[in-house]
Design an enzyme around this catalytic site. Structure first.
Site, PDB file in Angstrom:
ATOM      1  N   GLU A 473       9.868 -21.834 -64.954  1.00 50.11           N
ATOM      2  CA  GLU A 473      10.667 -20.880 -65.710  1.00 50.11           C
ATOM      3  C   GLU A 473      10.250 -19.461 -65.284  1.00 50.11           C
ATOM      4  OE1 GLU A 473      11.454 -22.345 -69.528  1.00 50.11           O
ATOM      5  OE2 GLU A 473      12.751 -20.686 -70.056  1.00 50.11           O
ATOM      6  N   GLU A 743       3.105 -20.561 -76.972  1.00 52.37           N
ATOM      7  CA  GLU A 743       4.540 -20.544 -77.276  1.00 52.37           C
ATOM      8  C   GLU A 743       4.822 -21.112 -78.671  1.00 52.37           C
ATOM      9  OE1 GLU A 743       6.791 -22.963 -74.557  1.00 52.37           O
ATOM     10  OE2 GLU A 743       8.649 -21.893 -75.012  1.00 52.37           O
TER      11      GLU A 743
END
Ligand code: BGC
Length: 892
Positions: A473, A743
């Site tokens: 990502e 996260e």
């Protein structure tokens, strides 16, 4: 007479920058004053090509004495700047009694190419056979050329860029220590070139220039879609050297068809996947004079890309620090694993002494699993693997070129265990931003939290602000950047970094104003979510707030307005945003099972951000001198707020969706009627308490939660949240051994198991947005006027801490607020205020007794301009300088 000195001269936030293409660079300086309360009354700037500022005629700009207190962001307005020219400048200032300082030391900036017309080099690409361009080889391209200089150069610059990622060598050595050039921009629209000062690397006689080009962001794998070649299929370079010799003549060397190309030992290099390097294929002296290049192919000329070439806008990436491993682990599964002791972003440099053909493999991971084994599940398809094949014949040292890894643990094969600690080093790479802030307090866990926030920033401020640095990502997610930018701006000077990114945002915005989810945009990502696209407005506004530079607003205004107009055009209700795809309160803990999106209605969040972005657009229009625009958007803002109340607030003033995030955004963005705010804040506080002093917020609510609690008088509760050790909380991950921000609140669950593999980063700065609260509320550094021209020092000491200290290096100079409780119940408050600014010191509750400074009563203290007691408490107005206040308890 007050003595003052002008220092830290900066041009577009940098000291002595080389290679900038701004026709009106912004000049700033700082002032060192002996006495307190220094305000500049006038300044004079001179600029010219002579560092001695000899003849008047040699000046390109002389402002004369300008009566103004401005000392930052003064736009150059002298003669038109010439390309590739160094301009020296100096400043003197006058104090409030009209005493002049001496001239500052000379500083400089140097222009780059300034215009496309000054490029004479050709784009060249590597060849696999004569005239056959390399298109799809994994292996990196090597370029070289040799040239004669009749004499030593007194000054030499290379201007260079590439399609792909490149590294430049002069006479066998790297041109400088920067990494990952040309950086990541919206390549088909804007492409940065770099300027290298290579004066010292050239010699009289034969010289050689070499360049390696890998895929990088341009052509490598990007995102989870498994595709490469996002911007183009062919790697290429553009290089132009200008050398000025002692006799004043200039020699120019350009990339063209006479250059030679080859493949080499770098067989594969991908940002996500790592590198394969076969040292047996090294070509000794390939970037030096005298190399037998006849086996190399002539380079192939190729078309220039469609992009506009721009001089590098942000700070380059570099190896900023190195870290030695703390342990070698032998895992239950039999792996040999190095523990770096810190989740970091960069790569490993190692030295080995092994036979030719020995294969050494390094795999990188962020965490070990609950059994202590090496774990790469959360990397998804990113391989993060470096393979090195030894050349043999003595110690050899390697570090990668065009890849980076997010890791704490390195699984090593092919190297004897006893060599690992000594011979392996972690290299931490990020954009070379100046560190500007620090926060410390009496709670070590909170200090570790601040450490983790800072390391989250280091790891994800690598040319663009990314969500995470490890899985497939590593993209410039707008929402993440937006929630974190204010905290980021405390920790580091983020202006050039974000200015570049915002120009890419504007470049990638479609004509209808939609903002892609990630910047630079890639096809897999999509566009148009609230709180993500709002980065277009929130980021420039935050930069303006924190640095006081109106230019970012002037430049971004069309983009900011475009986004607001995009929202207005969505759906069938002009003032509500209840259509389209939104990430909502991403990862909110009140999400339904199997959903990533928190319980707060998406249209509530979307409409709230619509109102907020419109409010910021109104303010931007005001600041940039557009009263009609301001009026137009003020109307829109009030209509949105009315629609928000009709849709999401009951007639009696209760926020209809009882979630922490709904309360937090409604309060943060002033969407409720004045009378309904205290009650809503009380309901928010109640919600937190009912949850056992736990948050339930996701990406959207988290940055505002503690700020809102403090604003409405619940600072103690905000402290409870920040100091909460049980899951979910910031300190939960700290207690699990985190060295960066995760996260998910439960990236590692209490039983040691993981959140699912598909989305579980251990280096994701979004929740680090609480750093803003640490600096502003626990530390007490707040701005009143943009750029900290006027500062508020208002620490809100929590009963849970005994001291806290925040410092911030503002554009005017250092700001500090440090408080500590004394045995007698008084509070010591140390404050530092930079010259040419003023501050309000708001005395904390419970300290309304006598105040002294350095043992003196306030009316005796120089620098204290006023003392006011009012309903909000006691306020001291102070000028610049350092103060040590003793704040005594209120008289009983
Ligand atoms: C990213 C986030 C991002 C999100 C969008 C994720 O995959 O890692 O940080 O903002 O997608 O919801």
């Amino acid at each position: 007479m007050t003595q003052s000195k002008v220092l830290n001269l900066m041009v577009n936030y940098r000291k002595n920058p080389v290679g900038i293409d701004d026709p009106n660079p912004r000049l700033s300086w700082q002032i060192q004053a002996q006495a307190r309360g220094f305000i500049q009354s006038a300044y004079q700037i001179q600029a010219g090509c002579d560092p001695a500022f000899g003849a008047e005629a040699g000046l390109v700009w002389d402002t004369g004495k300008v009566n103004a207190d401005s000392s930052v962001h003064i736009g150059y307005e002298g003669e038109t700047l010439l390309p590739r020219t160094r301009y020296y400048w100096r400043v003197r200032i006058w104090d409030s009694e009209d005493n002049a300082s001496v001239w500052s030391e000379a500083a400089y900036w140097e222009t780059g190419q300034l215009s496309e017309q000054n490029w004479h080099a050709s784009w060249i690409t590597a060849a696999s056979a004569p005239g056959q361009p390399v298109v799809s080889s994994d292996s990196c391209d090597y370029f070289r050329t040799a040239f004669e200089l009749p004499d030593r150069a007194v000054s030499a610059r290379i201007y260079a860029t590439s399609l792909g990622m490149y590294r430049l060598y002069i006479n066998g050595v790297p041109a400088d220590d920067t990494q990952f050039n040309p950086g990541w921009t919206s390549y088909n629209k804007r492409l940065q070139y770099q300027t290298y000062d290579v004066t010292q690397l050239l010699t009289a006689g034969e010289n050689a220039l070499g360049c390696i080009v890998g895929n990088g962001w341009y052509k490598g794998y990007l995102s989870w879609d498994g595709n490469k070649d996002h911007y183009g299929r062919q790697r290429a370079v553009l290089i132009q050297l200008h050398a000025t010799l002692a006799d004043g003549t200039e020699q120019m060397l350009i990339s063209d068809g006479s250059w030679r190309t080859s493949s080499g030992p770098l067989l594969m290099s991908e940002l996500y996947h790592g590198e394969i390097y076969d040292a047996r294929l090294e070509m000794d002296g390939w970037a030096s004079p005298g190399f037998a290049e006849h086996q190399w192919q002539p380079a192939v000329l190729t078309e220039a890309p469609p992009a506009t070439l721009v001089a590098q806008e942000n700070e380059p990436s570099r190896i900023i620090e190195t870290i030695k491993p703390i342990a070698v682990l032998n895992t239950p599964a039999g792996e040999t694993v190095l523990d770096m002791g810190q989740n970091l972003v960069g790569w490993v440099r190692f030295t080995v002494d092994a036979g030719a053909g020995t294969e050494i493999t390094l795999r990188h991971a962020e965490v070990l699993d609950r059994d202590g084994n090496f774990y790469t599940g959360n990397l998804r398809s990113a391989k993060q693997t470096v393979k090195y094949i030894c050349r043999g014949g003595g110690p050899e040292t390697f570090e990668p070129h065009f890849t980076f890894q997010g890791f704490r643990y390195v699984q090593v094969t092919g190297v004897p265990q006893e060599q690992l600690l000594e011979q392996f080093t972690g290299c931490v790479i990020h954009s070379d931003l100046e560190l500007t802030g620090s926060f410390r307090c009496s709670d070590e866990l909170v200090n570790q939290l601040q450490h983790n926030i800072l390391w989250g920033q280091k790891g994800n401020f690598l040319d663009v602000p990314t969500d995470c640095p490890q899985r497939d990502e590593r993209l410039g997610w707008t929402g993440d950047a937006q929630v974190f930018i204010r905290t980021a701006a405390f920790n580091m000077n983020v202006v050039p970094f974000f200015e570049k990114w915002l120009r890419d945002l504007a470049a990638d915005q479609e004509a209808d104003g939609r903002v892609p989810h990630v910047i630079p945009d890639i096809p897999a990502a999509g566009y148009g979510s609230s709180a993500w696209g709002d980065a277009a407005v929130i980021c420039p506004w935050t930069l303006y707030q924190c640095y006081g530079d109106v230019r970012v607003l002037e430049e971004q205004y069309p983009s900011m307005k475009g986004w607001v107009e995009y929202i207005r055009a969505q759906g069938d209700q002009e003032f509500l945003w209840n259509t389209g795809h939104h990430f909502g309160d991403w990862l909110g803990l009140d999400a339904k099972e199997n959903s990533y999106i928190g319980a707060t209605p998406k249209d509530l969040i979307a409409t709230a951000f619509f109102a907020y972005s419109t409010e910021l657009l109104v303010k931007t229009a005001e600041v940039t001198g557009q009263p009609e625009e301001a009026e137009k958007y003020r109307q829109l803002q009030s209509n949105i707020i009315r629609a928000f109340r009709e849709e999401f607030v009951t007639p009696n003033g209760r926020v209809a969706s009882p979630t922490q995030t709904a309360y937090a955004v409604a309060l943060m963005f002033d969407l409720l009627e004045e009378k309904d705010r205290p009650r809503t804040a009380a309901m928010l506080a109640e919600h937190v308490k009912e949850n056992g002093n736990h948050l339930t917020t996701g990406f959207v609510g988290t940055p505002y939660l503690c700020l809102v609690l403090s604003r409405f008088g619940y600072t103690d509760l905000a402290y409870e949240l920040v100091l909460q050790k049980e899951y979910p909380s910031w300190l939960y991950s700290v207690l699990q051994g985190a060295t960066t921000i995760w996260e998910h609140w439960d990236g590692i669950k209490q039983d040691g198991s993981f959140w699912s593999d598909d989305m579980n980063s251990y280096n994701h700065y979004a929740y680090g947005a609480v750093g803003d609260w640490l600096y502003r509320i626990a530390g007490g550094i707040e701005l009143i006027e943009p750029g900290y021209k006027k500062i508020r020092i208002q620490p809100q000491p929590g009963t849970q801490l005994s001291w806290a200290e925040a410092s911030y290096s503002s554009i005017y100079g250092p700001v500090k607020s440090a408080w500590s409780r004394q045995a007698d119940g008084s509070l010591e408050l140390s404050v530092e205020i930079p010259a040419n600014t003023t501050a309000e010191v708001i005395v904390p509750d419970g300290c309304q007794g006598q105040i002294t400074e350095g043992g003196e009563k306030l009316d005796q203290v120089t620098g204290v301009i006023a003392v006011e007691d009012n309903a909000g408490g006691r306020k001291l107005t102070v000028g610049s300088g350092s103060y040590r206040f003793t704040l005594n308890k209120s008289a009983d």
